[in-house]
Design a protein around this motif. Sequence first.
Motif, PDB file in Angstrom:
ATOM      1  N   LYS A   1     -50.560 -23.040 -13.067  1.00 40.26           N
ATOM      2  CA  LYS A   1     -51.239 -24.501 -13.273  1.00 40.26           C
ATOM      3  C   LYS A   1     -52.007 -24.785 -11.961  1.00 40.26           C
ATOM      4  O   LYS A   1     -52.316 -25.834 -11.409  1.00 40.26           O
ATOM      5  N   LEU A   2     -52.798 -23.691 -11.581  1.00 37.36           N
ATOM      6  CA  LEU A   2     -53.815 -23.461 -10.209  1.00 37.36           C
ATOM      7  C   LEU A   2     -54.841 -23.092 -10.278  1.00 37.36           C
ATOM      8  O   LEU A   2     -54.188 -21.830 -10.769  1.00 37.36           O
ATOM      9  N   TYR A   3     -55.815 -23.023 -10.597  1.00 40.26           N
ATOM     10  CA  TYR A   3     -57.228 -22.207 -10.276  1.00 40.26           C
ATOM     11  C   TYR A   3     -57.982 -22.663  -9.418  1.00 40.26           C
ATOM     12  O   TYR A   3     -58.335 -23.757  -8.679  1.00 40.26           O
ATOM     13  N   GLY A   4     -58.717 -22.039  -9.011  1.00 39.16           N
ATOM     14  CA  GLY A   4     -59.015 -21.904  -7.327  1.00 39.16           C
ATOM     15  C   GLY A   4     -57.926 -21.675  -5.874  1.00 39.16           C
ATOM     16  O   GLY A   4     -57.270 -21.314  -6.258  1.00 39.16           O
ATOM     17  N   THR A   5     -59.307 -21.542  -4.702  1.00 38.42           N
ATOM     18  CA  THR A   5     -58.316 -21.968  -3.540  1.00 38.42           C
ATOM     19  C   THR A   5     -58.184 -23.069  -2.768  1.00 38.42           C
ATOM     20  O   THR A   5     -58.299 -24.018  -3.072  1.00 38.42           O
ATOM     21  N   ILE A   6     -56.784 -22.838  -3.513  1.00 32.26           N
ATOM     22  CA  ILE A   6     -55.584 -24.320  -3.166  1.00 32.26           C
ATOM     23  C   ILE A   6     -54.588 -23.540  -1.965  1.00 32.26           C
ATOM     24  O   ILE A   6     -54.249 -22.860  -2.506  1.00 32.26           O
ATOM     25  N   ARG A   7     -54.890 -24.527  -1.048  1.00 32.29           N
ATOM     26  CA  ARG A   7     -54.000 -24.146   0.076  1.00 32.29           C
ATOM     27  C   ARG A   7     -53.013 -25.034   0.091  1.00 32.29           C
ATOM     28  O   ARG A   7     -52.850 -25.941   0.405  1.00 32.29           O
ATOM     29  N   PHE A   8     -51.571 -24.815   0.683  1.00 28.59           N
ATOM     30  CA  PHE A   8     -50.653 -25.546   0.650  1.00 28.59           C
ATOM     31  C   PHE A   8     -49.956 -25.063   1.251  1.00 28.59           C
ATOM     32  O   PHE A   8     -48.907 -24.639   0.934  1.00 28.59           O
ATOM     33  N   VAL A   9     -49.786 -24.618   2.925  1.00 29.03           N
ATOM     34  CA  VAL A   9     -48.858 -24.173   3.965  1.00 29.03           C
ATOM     35  C   VAL A   9     -48.275 -25.654   4.760  1.00 29.03           C
ATOM     36  O   VAL A   9     -49.059 -25.713   5.614  1.00 29.03           O
ATOM     37  N   PRO A  10     -47.450 -25.911   4.699  1.00 28.24           N
ATOM     38  CA  PRO A  10     -46.091 -25.681   4.051  1.00 28.24           C
ATOM     39  C   PRO A  10     -46.082 -26.399   2.831  1.00 28.24           C
ATOM     40  O   PRO A  10     -47.196 -27.385   1.984  1.00 28.24           O
ATOM     41  N   TYR A  11     -45.293 -26.732   1.687  1.00 28.58           N
ATOM     42  CA  TYR A  11     -45.240 -27.068   0.419  1.00 28.58           C
ATOM     43  C   TYR A  11     -43.863 -28.268   0.818  1.00 28.58           C
ATOM     44  O   TYR A  11     -43.160 -27.782   1.816  1.00 28.58           O
ATOM     45  N   LEU A  12     -43.857 -29.041   0.227  1.00 32.35           N
ATOM     46  CA  LEU A  12     -42.210 -29.912   0.879  1.00 32.35           C
ATOM     47  C   LEU A  12     -41.805 -29.483  -1.126  1.00 32.35           C
ATOM     48  O   LEU A  12     -42.211 -28.889  -1.932  1.00 32.35           O
ATOM     49  N   TYR A  13     -40.090 -29.975  -0.455  1.00 32.14           N
ATOM     50  CA  TYR A  13     -39.464 -29.356  -1.669  1.00 32.14           C
ATOM     51  C   TYR A  13     -37.987 -30.510  -1.711  1.00 32.14           C
ATOM     52  O   TYR A  13     -37.191 -30.561  -2.883  1.00 32.14           O
ATOM     53  N   THR A  14     -38.474 -31.881  -1.518  1.00 36.68           N
ATOM     54  CA  THR A  14     -38.319 -32.686  -2.255  1.00 36.68           C
ATOM     55  C   THR A  14     -39.304 -33.742  -2.485  1.00 36.68           C
ATOM     56  O   THR A  14     -40.239 -33.204  -1.452  1.00 36.68           O
ATOM     57  N   ASP A  15     -38.981 -34.729  -3.334  1.00 32.63           N
ATOM     58  CA  ASP A  15     -40.425 -35.664  -3.751  1.00 32.63           C
ATOM     59  C   ASP A  15     -40.317 -37.197  -2.870  1.00 32.63           C
ATOM     60  O   ASP A  15     -38.978 -37.651  -1.993  1.00 32.63           O
ATOM     61  N   PRO A  16     -41.786 -37.061  -1.810  1.00 30.02           N
ATOM     62  CA  PRO A  16     -41.554 -37.814  -1.488  1.00 30.02           C
ATOM     63  C   PRO A  16     -40.980 -39.472  -1.889  1.00 30.02           C
ATOM     64  O   PRO A  16     -41.805 -39.861  -2.423  1.00 30.02           O
ATOM     65  N   GLN A  17     -41.276 -40.409  -0.619  1.00 31.35           N
ATOM     66  CA  GLN A  17     -41.197 -41.497  -1.173  1.00 31.35           C
ATOM     67  C   GLN A  17     -41.056 -42.467   0.469  1.00 31.35           C
ATOM     68  O   GLN A  17     -40.866 -41.530   1.725  1.00 31.35           O
ATOM     69  N   PRO A  18     -41.720 -43.494   0.944  1.00 32.92           N
ATOM     70  CA  PRO A  18     -42.045 -44.222   1.485  1.00 32.92           C
ATOM     71  C   PRO A  18     -40.877 -43.726   2.816  1.00 32.92           C
ATOM     72  O   PRO A  18     -39.806 -43.719   2.317  1.00 32.92           O
ATOM     73  N   GLN A  19     -41.897 -43.863   3.648  1.00 30.29           N
ATOM     74  CA  GLN A  19     -41.075 -43.868   5.206  1.00 30.29           C
ATOM     75  C   GLN A  19     -38.842 -42.935   5.126  1.00 30.29           C
ATOM     76  O   GLN A  19     -38.907 -43.026   6.041  1.00 30.29           O
ATOM     77  N   SER A  20     -39.721 -41.467   3.936  1.00 32.19           N
ATOM     78  CA  SER A  20     -38.302 -41.220   4.069  1.00 32.19           C
ATOM     79  C   SER A  20     -38.150 -40.057   4.908  1.00 32.19           C
ATOM     80  O   SER A  20     -39.519 -39.518   5.070  1.00 32.19           O
TER      81      SER A  20
END
Length: 393
Positions: free
Chosen positions: A320-339
């Motif tokens: 579900k990605l196309y082209g040069t897209i870099r995500f180093v690193p990624y989150l493994y929890t859904d972010p919430q403000p101030q978390s």
Amino acid sequence: YTTLFRSISKHYYNNTNDKIDYIPYQAITGGTYTNDIIVNYWNEIHIPQGSYLKFANGVKIDVKGKLFIEGISSNNVTFTSSNATPNKSDWSGINLDGVNANIIMNYSNLEYSTYGIKFNNGSTGIIENSSISNNYYGIYISSSEPVINNNSVYNNNYGIYISNSYAPKWTVINISNNNISNNSSYGLYVYNSSPNLYNNSINNNRAGVALLFNSNPIFDHNSISYNTSYGLLCYGSASPSVYYSSSYNYGGYNTILANGDKGIIITVSSAPNFGASSTSLGGYNSIYNNTNYDATNYTSNYIFACNNWWGSQSGPNTNKLYGTIRFVPYLYTDPQPQSSITTQNTVISSKGARSILNSKIPSKLLEAIFDQMQGHFEKSANSFRRYFSSNRS
């Protein structure tokens, strides 16, 4: 400024509250205007709570002075068409033109016009707590910088249209807390403009946000979701900031979710920033469950989308990605403000490239591997060479 407006009626509203400085009597009682209302630069007009103004075809309020629309939560002001069966573009709307033109509009309903509220040529104002619906343009902004806060902008063709307005400023919020929904063309259309966008819901439109040419807005806590075509388009040289800046304690934490076809489209020479690998400049956005692609990059640019949540602890679905897209690193929890955000070191490139999940790989090696996966072999080889030359035992 004079507070009497003598060019439209001989009848003035006056009671025990002494409202002689307000709009004429027929406006208060629901009369119809068949000619333009003109607020010249020396005029100051107040429209009190409960006013109900109807306009014949093509008529407008033309503001070069000051217009105060003073609805309250329990008693709004209404601007509408005089037609028995009203339609979009029946009347023209409220037109502000020039640096002396200013509007303060609170708790109002505006419907069935062409331009809704139109800001031109340095006009200013604050639009708050209002409902703007069933117009061709809900709010039209050209070469101006009004504040748009806490409104419902819906069932228009264009929700908010912005052209040649706003410079990117991290410390000045321009458009905030609005519900921009069910607009038949665009929720937010931005041309050569860079507003600061905070906590807006831009949902259920045909297209969510279109950024064209030199448009570099700042996004903080916005929801761009459930739009029929796409969530966010970056076209031309549009390069928005969609990440958190620790210097300003602002930005990022946006949701781009469940849009039809694509969540993000990046094309021509656009270079948006969805987050760096540094936690102080990470994206902290949630980008997932878009129908065909979560993000597409049709440019030759590296697109940084680090420290974002992609709907899974194992990172994004690379199909579900196309082209040069870099995500180093990624989150493994859904972010919430101030978390507290926990990250996983990974490199993922699209065009079918596989993920590398190894939190023990040094970041410099991850960069070299990423370049290799993208086919940038000379750059990758140089990165490997520099790393091993400086880390000999």
